[in-house]
Design a protein around this motif. Structure first.
Motif, PDB file in Angstrom:
ATOM      1  N   SER A 149       8.965  -9.658   5.677  1.00 44.60           N
ATOM      2  CA  SER A 149       8.417 -10.915   4.868  1.00 44.60           C
ATOM      3  C   SER A 149       7.104 -10.470   4.822  1.00 44.60           C
ATOM      4  CB  SER A 149       8.594 -11.950   6.047  1.00 44.60           C
ATOM      5  OG  SER A 149      10.040 -12.411   6.175  1.00 44.60           O
ATOM      6  N   THR A 150       6.419  -9.909   5.583  1.00 41.79           N
ATOM      7  CA  THR A 150       4.824  -9.476   5.608  1.00 41.79           C
ATOM      8  C   THR A 150       4.722  -8.366   4.297  1.00 41.79           C
ATOM      9  OG1 THR A 150       4.643  -9.691   7.729  1.00 41.79           O
ATOM     10  CG2 THR A 150       2.940  -8.440   6.686  1.00 41.79           C
ATOM     11  N   SER A 151       5.787  -7.538   4.384  1.00 44.74           N
ATOM     12  CA  SER A 151       5.339  -6.402   3.171  1.00 44.74           C
ATOM     13  C   SER A 151       5.682  -7.058   1.832  1.00 44.74           C
ATOM     14  CB  SER A 151       6.600  -5.429   3.379  1.00 44.74           C
ATOM     15  OG  SER A 151       6.404  -4.701   4.570  1.00 44.74           O
ATOM     16  N   LEU A 152       6.636  -8.133   1.886  1.00 45.97           N
ATOM     17  CA  LEU A 152       7.019  -8.759   0.345  1.00 45.97           C
ATOM     18  C   LEU A 152       5.842  -9.509   0.138  1.00 45.97           C
ATOM     19  CD1 LEU A 152      10.745  -9.525   1.182  1.00 45.97           C
ATOM     20  CD2 LEU A 152       9.807  -7.998  -0.702  1.00 45.97           C
ATOM     21  N   GLU A 153       5.215 -10.442   0.884  1.00 43.97           N
ATOM     22  CA  GLU A 153       4.136 -11.055   0.648  1.00 43.97           C
ATOM     23  C   GLU A 153       2.827 -10.052  -0.045  1.00 43.97           C
ATOM     24  OE1 GLU A 153       3.597 -13.011   4.156  1.00 43.97           O
ATOM     25  OE2 GLU A 153       4.824 -14.736   3.720  1.00 43.97           O
ATOM     26  N   ARG A 154       2.536  -8.783   0.710  1.00 41.11           N
ATOM     27  CA  ARG A 154       1.549  -8.084   0.344  1.00 41.11           C
ATOM     28  C   ARG A 154       1.899  -7.419  -0.963  1.00 41.11           C
ATOM     29  NH1 ARG A 154      -2.343  -5.838   2.941  1.00 41.11           N
ATOM     30  NH2 ARG A 154      -1.946  -3.680   2.327  1.00 41.11           N
ATOM     31  N   LEU A 155       3.369  -7.107  -1.299  1.00 35.54           N
ATOM     32  CA  LEU A 155       3.691  -6.771  -2.814  1.00 35.54           C
ATOM     33  C   LEU A 155       3.545  -7.827  -3.756  1.00 35.54           C
ATOM     34  CD1 LEU A 155       7.044  -4.992  -1.638  1.00 35.54           C
ATOM     35  CD2 LEU A 155       5.032  -3.731  -2.653  1.00 35.54           C
ATOM     36  N   GLN A 156       3.711  -9.058  -3.333  1.00 30.20           N
ATOM     37  CA  GLN A 156       3.488 -10.231  -4.272  1.00 30.20           C
ATOM     38  C   GLN A 156       2.174 -10.251  -4.660  1.00 30.20           C
ATOM     39  OE1 GLN A 156       4.002 -14.133  -2.737  1.00 30.20           O
ATOM     40  NE2 GLN A 156       5.062 -14.779  -4.634  1.00 30.20           N
ATOM     41  N   ALA A 170       2.176   1.518   0.001  1.00 31.31           N
ATOM     42  CA  ALA A 170       2.124   1.414   1.715  1.00 31.31           C
ATOM     43  C   ALA A 170       3.141   0.583   2.030  1.00 31.31           C
ATOM     44  CB  ALA A 170       0.809   1.001   2.129  1.00 31.31           C
ATOM     45  N   GLU A 171       3.351  -0.452   1.261  1.00 34.87           N
ATOM     46  CA  GLU A 171       4.518  -1.676   1.856  1.00 34.87           C
ATOM     47  C   GLU A 171       5.879  -1.216   1.318  1.00 34.87           C
ATOM     48  OE1 GLU A 171       3.757  -3.809   3.630  1.00 34.87           O
ATOM     49  OE2 GLU A 171       1.639  -3.415   3.487  1.00 34.87           O
ATOM     50  N   GLU A 172       6.014  -0.228   0.256  1.00 29.10           N
ATOM     51  CA  GLU A 172       7.345   0.304  -0.045  1.00 29.10           C
ATOM     52  C   GLU A 172       7.752   1.089   1.190  1.00 29.10           C
ATOM     53  OE1 GLU A 172       9.809   3.400  -0.880  1.00 29.10           O
ATOM     54  OE2 GLU A 172       7.458   3.976  -0.868  1.00 29.10           O
ATOM     55  N   GLU A 173       6.612   2.165   1.638  1.00 30.24           N
ATOM     56  CA  GLU A 173       7.024   3.031   2.713  1.00 30.24           C
ATOM     57  C   GLU A 173       7.431   2.354   3.879  1.00 30.24           C
ATOM     58  OE1 GLU A 173       4.830   6.544   5.361  1.00 30.24           O
ATOM     59  OE2 GLU A 173       3.493   5.552   3.708  1.00 30.24           O
ATOM     60  N   ARG A 174       6.907   1.065   4.262  1.00 30.20           N
ATOM     61  CA  ARG A 174       7.195   0.269   5.395  1.00 30.20           C
ATOM     62  C   ARG A 174       8.446  -0.170   5.372  1.00 30.20           C
ATOM     63  NH1 ARG A 174       3.270  -4.171   8.399  1.00 30.20           N
ATOM     64  NH2 ARG A 174       2.809  -4.893   6.275  1.00 30.20           N
TER      65      ARG A 174
END
Length: 313
Positions: A149-156, A170-174
């Protein structure tokens, strides 16, 4: 650029007669095996589903709601009539977070809503089990859902930042690490003598969402070759998982529930086919010189057609 999408109307007859067949996000000629085009659900479909229906985001019980008003009901009926020609692809299928076609057109808000639904269902399931299996505890599934959820929010929010690409990378890697953890955990869980079907479905939903988010992030970065390679690697892991959960043995492990085993097998087959079809989509985007971010923007912003088809190059 203007991306040369088709609407499915000209493919209806072939899909209805069986001359054309769907494999994940790809339409093929049944006789020659030649790819005809790439199916893609759009933002308008996701918008209607979100506003008009209530559904179980884990896919365990399928579509459980109804259209809330006549206008939405009319749109859904029209979509169902059109998508009925796509054989097994139905409204209820697209409403589930476990399956889908193409690159997910669902907004981050919708995906986060589905993740919250998975987490809430998991919390209820955990409360009903006298003793949670050690494998589930070790996986810390709810913690991984929070990470996702955190990664998706940052991608948004990435596109609004000056360091957008570094955030997306960075978020894709996570998300890739989350996928690996979920896959490893599933490989251990599905060989247990007894498996809770709802917990298994939660894991599959999380695995599917993390895979889709990675592919979408790499396309957004216009790293199409990397997106295709990632999908190849994901498919290899999904195939490995499939060897560990044949339908006949799953029925025994799911307390003898053959119907539940068949549904899980069907959902998992769709997830594998989707992953298998994504590398070809990446190659088609490369061949046609289509920017990955523009492709995603166009399908998400489509407000008329629920399904588009990118002709094969």
């Amino acid at each position: 650029m203007s991306i040369p999408f088709d609407i499915p109307a000209r493919f209806m007859a072939g899909l209805s007669s069986g001359e054309l067949q769907r494999f994940g996000g790809i339409i093929k000629d049944a006789g020659s095996g030649q790819i005809v085009g790439h199916l893609q659900e759009t933002g308008v479909l996701q918008s209607v589903l979100r506003s008009g229906l209530s559904f179980d985001p884990t896919g365990v019980t399928g579509l459980i709601g109804v259209a809330q008003n006549a206008a939405i009901s009319h749109k859904l009926n029209a979509m169902q009539a059109m998508m009925g020609t796509l054989q097994t692809l139905q409204i209820a299928t697209l409403a589930s977070s476990v399956v889908g076609i193409g690159v997910t057109a669902a907004s981050t808000a919708i995906i986060l809503q589905r993740l919250r639904g998975i987490d809430q269902r998991l919390e209820r399931i955990e409360g009903t089990l006298a003793e949670l299996p050690r494998q589930w505890q070790d996986m810390e599934l709810r913690k991984k859902l929070l990470t996702m959820s955190t990664s998706l929010e940052r991608l948004q929010e990435a596109e609004y930042r000056p360091d957008a690409e570094s955030v997306a990378r960075a978020e894709e890697e996570r998300l890739n690490y989350v996928f690996g953890d979920l896959h490893g955990g599933l490989c251990n869980v599905v060989i247990e003598a007894k498996i809770d079907p709802a917990l298994l479905q939660c894991l599959l939903a999380g695995l599917s969402l993390s895979a889709d988010a990675q592919f979408k992030a790499l396309l957004w970065l216009d790293m199409k070759e990397a997106a295709g390679k990632r999908a190849v690697n994901q498919f290899a892991k999904l195939r490995e998982l499939g060897f560990r959960m044949p339908r006949h043995s799953m029925a025994e492990r799911l307390a003898g529930d053959g119907a539940q085993a068949m549904q899980i097998s069907s959902d998992f087959s769709e997830i594998r086919m989707r992953a298998a079809s994504q590398p070809q989509l990446a190659r088609t985007l490369i061949a046609q010189g289509i920017n990955g971010r523009e492709f995603i923007d166009q399908i998400q912003n489509e407000d008329t057609q629920p399904i588009l088809i990118l002709p094969y190059a």
